[in-house]
Design an enzyme around this catalytic site. Structure first.
Site, PDB file in Angstrom:
ATOM      1  N   HIS A  66      -5.407  -9.564  -1.863  1.00  0.00           N
ATOM      2  CA  HIS A  66      -4.487  -8.523  -1.229  1.00  0.00           C
ATOM      3  C   HIS A  66      -3.879  -7.413  -1.499  1.00  0.00           C
ATOM      4  CE1 HIS A  66      -0.870  -9.009   1.968  1.00  0.00           C
ATOM      5  NE2 HIS A  66      -0.849  -7.723   1.341  1.00  0.00           N
TER       6      HIS A  66
ATOM      7  N   ASN B 246      -3.870   2.307  -0.370  1.00  0.00           N
ATOM      8  CA  ASN B 246      -2.962   3.240  -0.389  1.00  0.00           C
ATOM      9  C   ASN B 246      -1.749   2.941  -1.089  1.00  0.00           C
ATOM     10  OD1 ASN B 246      -3.727   6.438   0.654  1.00  0.00           O
ATOM     11  ND2 ASN B 246      -4.967   4.968   2.157  1.00  0.00           N
TER      12      ASN B 246
ATOM     13  N   HIS C 288       0.209   9.190   2.789  1.00  0.00           N
ATOM     14  CA  HIS C 288      -0.993   9.420   3.728  1.00  0.00           C
ATOM     15  C   HIS C 288      -1.205  10.870   3.911  1.00  0.00           C
ATOM     16  CE1 HIS C 288      -0.746   4.904   5.293  1.00  0.00           C
ATOM     17  NE2 HIS C 288      -1.431   4.917   4.517  1.00  0.00           N
TER      18      HIS C 288
ATOM     19  N   THR D 270      -6.722   0.864   6.165  1.00  0.00           N
ATOM     20  CA  THR D 270      -6.713   1.241   7.487  1.00  0.00           C
ATOM     21  C   THR D 270      -7.589   2.345   7.732  1.00  0.00           C
ATOM     22  OG1 THR D 270      -4.327   0.714   7.273  1.00  0.00           O
ATOM     23  CG2 THR D 270      -5.197   1.410   9.403  1.00  0.00           C
TER      24      THR D 270
ATOM     25  N   GLY E  67       1.100  -3.314   8.572  1.00  0.00           N
ATOM     26  CA  GLY E  67       1.867  -2.204   9.072  1.00  0.00           C
ATOM     27  C   GLY E  67       3.215  -2.819   9.305  1.00  0.00           C
TER      28      GLY E  67
ATOM     29  N   HIS F 111      -0.589 -10.273   8.175  1.00  0.00           N
ATOM     30  CA  HIS F 111       0.545 -10.245   7.436  1.00  0.00           C
ATOM     31  C   HIS F 111       1.203 -11.301   8.472  1.00  0.00           C
ATOM     32  CE1 HIS F 111      -1.237  -7.034   4.846  1.00  0.00           C
ATOM     33  NE2 HIS F 111       0.241  -6.864   4.497  1.00  0.00           N
TER      34      HIS F 111
ATOM     35  N   GLU G  38       6.873 -11.485   7.664  1.00  0.00           N
ATOM     36  CA  GLU G  38       7.638 -10.701   6.472  1.00  0.00           C
ATOM     37  C   GLU G  38       9.040 -10.319   7.379  1.00  0.00           C
ATOM     38  OE1 GLU G  38       4.486  -7.525   6.894  1.00  0.00           O
ATOM     39  OE2 GLU G  38       4.955  -7.264   4.746  1.00  0.00           O
TER      40      GLU G  38
ATOM     41  N   ASP H 168      -0.467  -6.753  -3.880  1.00  0.00           N
ATOM     42  CA  ASP H 168       0.185  -6.132  -2.506  1.00  0.00           C
ATOM     43  C   ASP H 168       0.002  -4.546  -2.612  1.00  0.00           C
ATOM     44  OD1 ASP H 168       0.697  -5.784   0.012  1.00  0.00           O
ATOM     45  OD2 ASP H 168       3.159  -6.143  -0.345  1.00  0.00           O
ATOM     46  N   ASP H 169       0.803  -3.839  -3.526  1.00  0.00           N
ATOM     47  CA  ASP H 169       0.677  -2.515  -3.616  1.00  0.00           C
ATOM     48  C   ASP H 169       1.256  -2.144  -5.070  1.00  0.00           C
ATOM     49  OD1 ASP H 169       0.354  -1.660  -0.502  1.00  0.00           O
ATOM     50  OD2 ASP H 169       2.330  -2.814  -0.402  1.00  0.00           O
TER      51      ASP H 169
HETATM   52  P1  5GP Z   1      -3.863   1.870   3.691  1.00  0.00           P
HETATM   53  O1  5GP Z   1      -4.254   0.800   4.696  1.00  0.00           O
HETATM   54  O2  5GP Z   1      -3.367   3.179   4.109  1.00  0.00           O
HETATM   55  O3  5GP Z   1      -5.000   1.964   2.379  1.00  0.00           O
HETATM   56  O4  5GP Z   1      -2.601   1.094   2.793  1.00  0.00           O
HETATM   57  C1  5GP Z   1      -1.253   1.227   3.166  1.00  0.00           C
HETATM   58  C2  5GP Z   1      -1.061   0.716   4.372  1.00  0.00           C
HETATM   59  O5  5GP Z   1      -1.106  -0.701   4.172  1.00  0.00           O
HETATM   60  C3  5GP Z   1       0.450   0.899   4.874  1.00  0.00           C
HETATM   61  O6  5GP Z   1       0.457   2.120   5.573  1.00  0.00           O
HETATM   62  C4  5GP Z   1       0.850  -0.341   5.853  1.00  0.00           C
HETATM   63  O7  5GP Z   1       0.393  -0.156   7.035  1.00  0.00           O
HETATM   64  C5  5GP Z   1       0.082  -1.380   4.995  1.00  0.00           C
HETATM   65  N1  5GP Z   1       0.890  -2.043   4.094  1.00  0.00           N
HETATM   66  C6  5GP Z   1       0.959  -1.909   2.584  1.00  0.00           C
HETATM   67  N2  5GP Z   1       1.767  -2.722   2.297  1.00  0.00           N
HETATM   68  C7  5GP Z   1       2.546  -3.600   3.327  1.00  0.00           C
HETATM   69  C8  5GP Z   1       3.365  -4.557   3.316  1.00  0.00           C
HETATM   70  O8  5GP Z   1       3.786  -5.084   2.214  1.00  0.00           O
HETATM   71  N3  5GP Z   1       3.288  -4.961   4.564  1.00  0.00           N
HETATM   72  C9  5GP Z   1       2.812  -4.508   5.647  1.00  0.00           C
HETATM   73  N4  5GP Z   1       3.196  -5.235   6.929  1.00  0.00           N
HETATM   74  N5  5GP Z   1       2.071  -3.770   5.337  1.00  0.00           N
HETATM   75  C10 5GP Z   1       1.635  -3.059   4.444  1.00  0.00           C
END
Ligand code: 5GP
Length: 362
Positions: free
Chosen positions: A13, A17, A65, A98, A197, A224, A227, A302-303
């Site tokens: 996970h 971005n 973004h 995404t 998202g 997801h 949350e 996650d991030d």
């Molecule tokens: P990307 O898909 O642009 O590479 O990564 C960032 C995107 O992942 C965010 O804009 C969001 O849509 C999603 N995202 C990242 N972390 C989370 C989270 O903790 N919860 C949710 N629901 N979405 C997340």
């Protein structure tokens, strides 16, 4: 900590971005600042801020973004993110992102994904196995085991598979476009679909047709889920029987019952849950209950950029918060092989990697 860094790990996970290095974001922000597109000083403190609510995290993503969404930068961040995971011995990475359409940059969802693929190809410091291989190339890749010694230097190898995320702001048609793209890119290592998202945006029924279609076509789905407290949606998501879910923070008794009887694996993101205040403290985190009940769980970042973490740090946190020993942490990481979306051949390769690491551990 060093032991946890050198231990092989499976990351299931990670949002592309959300995993960008702070230094890269600051560099990109400086360039856009110089071009007068943003005010650097306004953006700098937003990037470096430590604690953010879930709402603030999504505002930060809008900023990220703006900084990253052109083809060249998407390629760059993909390369860096894969390298960062490989450096800390993640041997299998399921990276989700995404696909974005951005007319001003001449970007379609497909060209965005091609830029991601280019990033995978651009990695040089480790060997990246990312596409479905013919039996011939697989045989020759077999000659490149993880941490192979090549000309006296240790070469690492990382398996990377991709999940295409549907953003909850998207329409049914946009979600369907993402699923069709995923199907077209299957041979390039796309193995599934994620729904992510802002959890307070969008309705389950909007995404359901695309998710159903993806499931029928054999793509693996992770959602997801939970949350925010949305009991009805949690129940509908669990009834959908995704292959995995992420987070599961705001579950009620009935939801736990359904989850546990379904045996759906849960991607656990400890730092993310605490930083966003989705869970108030690790003492009450549901990881402990799921782990003790032997429910399938896997620790994830996650991030890693947004929350200043790494997969090794997540294992370290689980060790200190829940008193899990070294061998159990190793087993926890190894169990992740059962929940990956890649094929059995990759599972076999990963099992070999963990088996040989287990010998060193004994
Ligand atoms: P990307 O898909 O642009 O590479 O990564 C960032 C995107 O992942 C965010 O804009 C969001 O849509 C999603 N995202 C990242 N972390 C989370 C989270 O903790 N919860 C949710 N629901 N979405 C997340």
């Amino acid at each position: 900590m060093e032991e946890l860094v050198s231990m092989p790990k499976v990351e299931l996970h990670a949002h592309l971005n959300g995993s960008v290095r702070d230094s890269t974001l600051l560099e990109l922000a400086r360039v856009l600042g110089d071009e007068g597109i943003i005010v650097f000083s306004d953006v700098e403190h937003v990037i470096m801020k430590d604690d953010r609510s879930l709402h603030e995290v999504f505002k930060l993503f809008d900023l990220i973004h703006i900084l990253t969404t052109d083809h060249k930068t998407v390629t760059r961040i993909t390369k860096e993110v894969v390298e960062d995971f490989a450096y800390e011995n993640v041997v299998y990475l399921e990276l989700r992102t995404t696909p974005k359409k951005n007319d001003s940059k001449g970007m379609s969802k497909r060209s965005y994904m091609e830029a991601v693929m280019e990033g995978l190809r651009a990695v040089t410091v480790v060997d990246v196995d990312f596409a479905l291989q013919t039996s011939d190339t697989r045989t020759s890749m077999k000659g490149l085991p993880i941490n192979d010694t090549c000309h006296g230097a240790r070469r690492k190898k990382i398996y990377v598979r991709l999940l295409l995320s549907i953003d909850r702001r998207e329409t049914t048609e946009a979600a369907m476009e993402t699923v069709k793209l995923a199907l077209e890119m299957r041979d390039l290592g796309v193995v599934g679909i994620d729904l992510s998202g802002n959890p307070i945006v969008g309705e389950w029924n909007t995404f359901l047709p695309a998710l159903k279609f993806a499931q029928e076509q054999g793509l693996c789905i992770t959602l997801h889920c939970g949350e925010v407290p949305n009991h009805q949606e949690i129940q509908m998501m669990l009834d959908f029987l995704p292959k995995r879910i992420g987070h599961a923070c705001c579950f009620r008794e009935e939801d736990w019952k359904k989850l546990k009887s379904s045996k759906i694996p849960v991607e656990i993101c400890l730092t993310s849950n605490i930083r966003t205040n989705t869970i108030s403290s690790l003492d009450i985190h549901h990881f402990a209950d799921l782990y003790n009940a032997k429910h399938p769980v896997i620790l994830c970042t996650d991030d890693s950029g947004v929350f200043s973490t790494s997969l090794s740090k997540e294992y370290s946190l689980a060790s200190s918060a829940f008193g899990i020993g070294r061998k159990e942490l190793f087993q926890l990481a190894r169990n992740g092989i059962d929940y990956i979306f890649a094929d059995d051949e990759v599972k076999g390769d990963l099992t070999e990697i963990f088996n040989s690491a287990a010998k060193e551990l004994d």
